[in-house]
Write an enzyme that holds these catalytic residues in place. Structure first.
Site, PDB file in Angstrom:
ATOM      1  N   HIS A  35       4.364  -1.079   6.662  1.00 32.19           N
ATOM      2  CA  HIS A  35       3.186  -0.528   5.980  1.00 32.19           C
ATOM      3  C   HIS A  35       3.584   0.110   4.643  1.00 32.19           C
ATOM      4  O   HIS A  35       2.853   0.001   3.658  1.00 32.19           O
ATOM      5  CB  HIS A  35       2.475   0.489   6.876  1.00 32.19           C
ATOM      6  CG  HIS A  35       1.872  -0.133   8.100  1.00 32.19           C
ATOM      7  ND1 HIS A  35       1.082  -1.270   8.039  1.00 32.19           N
ATOM      8  CD2 HIS A  35       1.940   0.198   9.416  1.00 32.19           C
ATOM      9  CE1 HIS A  35       0.699  -1.602   9.269  1.00 32.19           C
ATOM     10  NE2 HIS A  35       1.211  -0.734  10.120  1.00 32.19           N
ATOM     11  N   ASP A  93      -2.655  -8.461   5.790  1.00 32.80           N
ATOM     12  CA  ASP A  93      -2.133  -8.571   7.157  1.00 32.80           C
ATOM     13  C   ASP A  93      -0.661  -9.006   7.165  1.00 32.80           C
ATOM     14  O   ASP A  93      -0.235  -9.761   6.290  1.00 32.80           O
ATOM     15  CB  ASP A  93      -2.986  -9.590   7.925  1.00 32.80           C
ATOM     16  CG  ASP A  93      -2.821  -9.441   9.427  1.00 32.80           C
ATOM     17  OD1 ASP A  93      -2.206  -8.464   9.886  1.00 32.80           O
ATOM     18  OD2 ASP A  93      -3.310 -10.332  10.150  1.00 32.80           O
ATOM     19  N   SER A 147     -12.197 -10.514  10.804  1.00 32.65           N
ATOM     20  CA  SER A 147     -11.919  -9.238  11.472  1.00 32.65           C
ATOM     21  C   SER A 147     -12.819  -8.094  10.976  1.00 32.65           C
ATOM     22  O   SER A 147     -12.341  -7.013  10.624  1.00 32.65           O
ATOM     23  CB  SER A 147     -10.442  -8.852  11.294  1.00 32.65           C
ATOM     24  OG  SER A 147      -9.614  -9.829  11.865  1.00 32.65           O
ATOM     25  N   LEU A 160     -11.766  -1.364 -14.018  1.00 30.50           N
ATOM     26  CA  LEU A 160     -11.485  -2.144 -12.805  1.00 30.50           C
ATOM     27  C   LEU A 160     -11.987  -1.407 -11.557  1.00 30.50           C
ATOM     28  O   LEU A 160     -11.545  -0.293 -11.271  1.00 30.50           O
ATOM     29  CB  LEU A 160      -9.972  -2.376 -12.675  1.00 30.50           C
ATOM     30  CG  LEU A 160      -9.498  -3.058 -11.391  1.00 30.50           C
ATOM     31  CD1 LEU A 160      -9.996  -4.499 -11.297  1.00 30.50           C
ATOM     32  CD2 LEU A 160      -7.976  -3.024 -11.279  1.00 30.50           C
ATOM     33  N   TRP A 184       6.466  -8.371   9.355  1.00 31.17           N
ATOM     34  CA  TRP A 184       7.462  -8.350   8.272  1.00 31.17           C
ATOM     35  C   TRP A 184       8.563  -7.340   8.612  1.00 31.17           C
ATOM     36  O   TRP A 184       9.750  -7.620   8.441  1.00 31.17           O
ATOM     37  CB  TRP A 184       6.755  -7.973   6.964  1.00 31.17           C
ATOM     38  CG  TRP A 184       7.607  -7.966   5.749  1.00 31.17           C
ATOM     39  CD1 TRP A 184       7.856  -9.029   4.924  1.00 31.17           C
ATOM     40  CD2 TRP A 184       8.319  -6.853   5.195  1.00 31.17           C
ATOM     41  NE1 TRP A 184       8.669  -8.644   3.882  1.00 31.17           N
ATOM     42  CE2 TRP A 184       8.973  -7.314   4.028  1.00 31.17           C
ATOM     43  CE3 TRP A 184       8.459  -5.510   5.553  1.00 31.17           C
ATOM     44  CZ2 TRP A 184       9.753  -6.486   3.223  1.00 31.17           C
ATOM     45  CZ3 TRP A 184       9.246  -4.685   4.759  1.00 31.17           C
ATOM     46  CH2 TRP A 184       9.890  -5.170   3.617  1.00 31.17           C
TER      47      TRP A 184
HETATM   48  C1  FPP Z   1      -2.320  -5.077   8.857  1.00 32.68           C
HETATM   49  O1  FPP Z   1      -1.008  -5.518   9.187  1.00 32.68           O
HETATM   50  C2  FPP Z   1      -2.231  -3.934   7.965  1.00 32.68           C
HETATM   51  C3  FPP Z   1      -2.822  -2.724   8.188  1.00 32.68           C
HETATM   52  C4  FPP Z   1      -3.644  -2.445   9.361  1.00 32.68           C
HETATM   53  C5  FPP Z   1      -2.610  -1.605   7.269  1.00 32.68           C
HETATM   54  C6  FPP Z   1      -2.596  -1.969   5.815  1.00 32.68           C
HETATM   55  C7  FPP Z   1      -2.237  -0.762   5.053  1.00 32.68           C
HETATM   56  C8  FPP Z   1      -1.452  -0.757   3.969  1.00 32.68           C
HETATM   57  C9  FPP Z   1      -0.899  -1.970   3.319  1.00 32.68           C
HETATM   58  C10 FPP Z   1      -1.151   0.537   3.307  1.00 32.68           C
HETATM   59  C11 FPP Z   1      -2.428   1.004   2.676  1.00 32.68           C
HETATM   60  C12 FPP Z   1      -2.167   1.994   1.708  1.00 32.68           C
HETATM   61  C13 FPP Z   1      -2.974   2.198   0.676  1.00 32.68           C
HETATM   62  C14 FPP Z   1      -2.473   3.150  -0.307  1.00 32.68           C
HETATM   63  C15 FPP Z   1      -4.271   1.558   0.451  1.00 32.68           C
HETATM   64  P1  FPP Z   1      -0.525  -5.427  10.695  1.00 32.68           P
HETATM   65  O2  FPP Z   1       0.044  -4.087  10.916  1.00 32.68           O
HETATM   66  O3  FPP Z   1      -1.664  -5.751  11.611  1.00 32.68           O
HETATM   67  O4  FPP Z   1       0.575  -6.515  10.709  1.00 32.68           O
HETATM   68  P2  FPP Z   1       0.948  -7.476  11.929  1.00 32.68           P
HETATM   69  O5  FPP Z   1      -0.229  -8.380  12.131  1.00 32.68           O
HETATM   70  O6  FPP Z   1       2.143  -8.206  11.439  1.00 32.68           O
HETATM   71  O7  FPP Z   1       1.226  -6.615  13.111  1.00 32.68           O
END
Ligand code: FPP
Length: 236
Positions: A40, A23, A192, A133, A28
């Site tokens: 992302h 998260d 969540s 893994l 960020w």
């Molecule tokens: C939550 O942060 C993050 C997500 C919903 C997406 C996570 C996805 C990735 C890190 C990329 C995945 C890729 C692969 C290859 C597995 P948020 O967007 O809710 O952040 P915020 O709370 O700061 O808004």
């Protein structure tokens, strides 16, 4: 009991399986005056680094929450960007994973994905199944949805009474040991809808560090914290 897949923790107290709620990507990016999708993309890079590191320190299974059943409610542009990072990763896995010793599993229903992508995901699961893994990527995943899916599977099998083991062995995580530690970055303190059944005995670790800032040192802190806690499973 000790070697039973995804059973209640064996009591050995060893850190075999770490799960991450990645998260904080959006915040960020915002702090840098950039669009959420930039966060992302940074998060996807960190994900790869952390998986590699977990493998290097002897972790047996890593699970990441990449896209939840609720994430479809985000703006289309953001959904497309996350899914495109995910699809890129599939391509990377197809091209260069042979020497990585990573066993891939996708948690969540694949039915929402185009048939060609679904077939590629299934093929990756098949070809990687003997590797060391375990990497579970939760996409279109919800913990409640998984439990309902497991129960419906049992109904379809004609079961009239069910045990905990029946459910455990039909979850998307059935090939992994139970998670020992669930880490959530980004300051929120909740699950969540992530690994609801499997979290029963997991240690929970919350940090304010935003996922794109998470690194190997942060993993070391989690591991240290894990071994510092006494795990009693209800005993005294
Ligand atoms: C939550 O942060 C993050 C997500 C919903 C997406 C996570 C996805 C990735 C890190 C990329 C995945 C890729 C692969 C290859 C597995 P948020 O967007 O809710 O952040 P915020 O709370 O700061 O808004």
């Amino acid at each position: 009991m000790a070697d039973k897949k995804n059973a209640s923790p064996s009591g050995e107290g060893r850190l075999r399986h770490i799960a991450f709620i990645m998260d904080g990507n959006g915040r960020w990016a915002k702090k840098r005056g950039m669009p959420r999708t930039y966060g992302h993309a940074a998060g996807a890079k960190v994900f790869k680094k952390i998986v590699e590191y977990c493998g290097a320190i002897g972790i047996e299974a890593v699970t990441v929450y990449a896209f939840s059943t609720e994430n479809w409610r985000r703006p289309k542009e953001e959904v497309d960007a996350i899914l495109s990072l995910f699809t890129d990763y599939i391509g990377e896995a197809e091209r260069s994973f042979r020497d990585k010793d990573i066993q891939l599993h996708f948690l969540g229903s694949k039915e929402v994905f185009p048939p060609e992508l679904k077939a590629r995901m299934e093929r990756l699961e098949e070809v990687s199944k003997d590797r060391r893994l375990i990497l579970n990527i939760a996409v279109n995943y919800g913990g409640r949805d998984d439990i309902v899916h497991a129960v419906n599977t049992l109904i379809a099998e004609g079961k009239r009474t069910i045990t905990e083991e029946d459910i455990t062995s039909r979850l998307y995580t059935k090939d992994s040991p139970a998670p020992d530690l669930i880490v959530r970055t980004g300051a929120e303190k909740r699950l969540s809808n992530f690994l609801l059944w499997e979290a029963a005995y997991a240690e929970l670790y919350f940090t304010e560090v935003l996922w794109p800032d998470f690194d190997e040192k942060q993993v070391d802190l989690c591991v240290e914290e894990f071994y510092g806690r006494r795990r009693r499973y209800g005993a005294i």
